[in-house]
Design an enzyme around this catalytic site. Sequence first.
Site, short mmCIF file in Angstrom:
data_model
loop_
_atom_site.label_atom_id
_atom_site.label_comp_id
_atom_site.label_asym_id
_atom_site.label_seq_id
_atom_site.Cartn_x
_atom_site.Cartn_y
_atom_site.Cartn_z
N ASP A 163 -1.02 -6.11 -0.27
CA ASP A 163 -1.39 -5.54 1.03
C ASP A 163 -2.89 -5.34 1.15
OD1 ASP A 163 0.81 -5.19 2.67
OD2 ASP A 163 1.32 -3.22 1.86
N LYS A 210 -0.98 -9.50 2.86
CA LYS A 210 -0.26 -9.04 4.06
C LYS A 210 -1.15 -8.07 4.81
CE LYS A 210 3.41 -6.05 3.78
NZ LYS A 210 2.89 -4.86 4.51
N GLU A 266 -1.25 -5.55 8.62
CA GLU A 266 -0.46 -4.98 9.72
C GLU A 266 -1.09 -5.31 11.06
OE1 GLU A 266 0.14 -0.76 9.08
OE2 GLU A 266 0.95 -1.08 7.06
N GLU A 314 9.19 -3.93 10.36
CA GLU A 314 9.47 -2.60 9.80
C GLU A 314 10.04 -1.66 10.87
OE1 GLU A 314 6.63 -0.99 7.09
OE2 GLU A 314 7.67 0.92 6.98
N ASP A 368 0.84 -1.21 0.00
CA ASP A 368 0.00 0.00 0.00
C ASP A 368 0.87 1.26 0.00
OD1 ASP A 368 0.81 -0.23 2.61
OD2 ASP A 368 -1.19 -0.12 3.50
N SER A 369 2.20 1.07 -0.01
CA SER A 369 3.12 2.20 -0.27
C SER A 369 2.84 2.78 -1.65
CB SER A 369 4.58 1.74 -0.17
OG SER A 369 4.80 0.57 -0.93
O1 KIV Z 1 3.56 -1.07 1.63
C1 KIV Z 1 4.70 -1.51 1.57
O2 KIV Z 1 5.45 -1.28 0.61
C2 KIV Z 1 5.17 -2.31 2.70
C3 KIV Z 1 6.65 -2.56 2.77
C4 KIV Z 1 7.33 -1.32 3.12
C5 KIV Z 1 6.98 -3.67 3.68
O3 KIV Z 1 4.42 -2.69 3.53
#
Ligand code: KIV
Length: 251
Positions: free
Chosen positions: A80, A108, A110, A177, A41-42
């Site tokens: 994510d 993934k 959090e 992280e 989600d970056s």
């Molecule tokens: O969103 C993302 O790119 C991430 C990584 C930084 C692990 O969660």
Amino acid sequence: MQQEFRDKKLRGERITALTAYDYPTARLLDESGIDLILVGDSVGMVVLGYEDTTQVTLAEMVHHTRAAARGVKSALLVADLPIHTYDDPTQAVSSARALVEAGAQAVKLEGGVSHLPQIEAIIAEDIPVMGHIGMLPQSVREEGGYKVKGRTQAEAEALVRDGLAVEKAGVFSIVLEIVNPEAARQITSALTIPTIGIGSGVQCDGQILVTHDLIGLFPWFTPKFVSPEARVAEEIRKAVQIFIGRTKAGE
Ligand code: KIV
């Protein structure tokens, strides 16, 4: 897949992971031999221009996961779950299914002990889950910034408990992280699943970075722990200036 990742850890084979949000980047990473590609989600910051990841929607993640999936043949594609798409187990399963339908092989999310019901519910549907503890970017506003986690022994022990809990719930791997390197070492040695670090020192079982940071494609901000291996933004600027010059000269 769980066993494959555990075996890599047992053999001491480091796991490599990078982010991709589109077809050409995913294909380039895959062809280069990366183990895991994360549609993170970056994407919200480095592609969509948001301030942080808290505005990213499931529809956006589905769109980018579809594009990245078209470029991947060998790597494991993980996507994510964005903020507020896994607030309870039912919602978590439905959001995870949407990402799998878009081409993700795993999702993934959090959170540690606080998110066990969601993790268990997704895994019960045969969708593999990757954990993520330490600095949680989806909580950056409550936290007031991107701060190092696990600085004290008490904090390190709480992270170990989170790691052990999500491992027991069945995640195949876990992102650490911005965790203090000594705490990351303790978590890595306590778990049988591999830890994948970002800004968490060299003792993790693997490393992940945002590709834009690695290749210098987001020059306005580079995290302290990244040493870019390329300066793609500068190459783009150079090429664009050459094009402008040639066009204005009537070439
Ligand atoms: O969103 C993302 O790119 C991430 C990584 C930084 C692990 O969660």
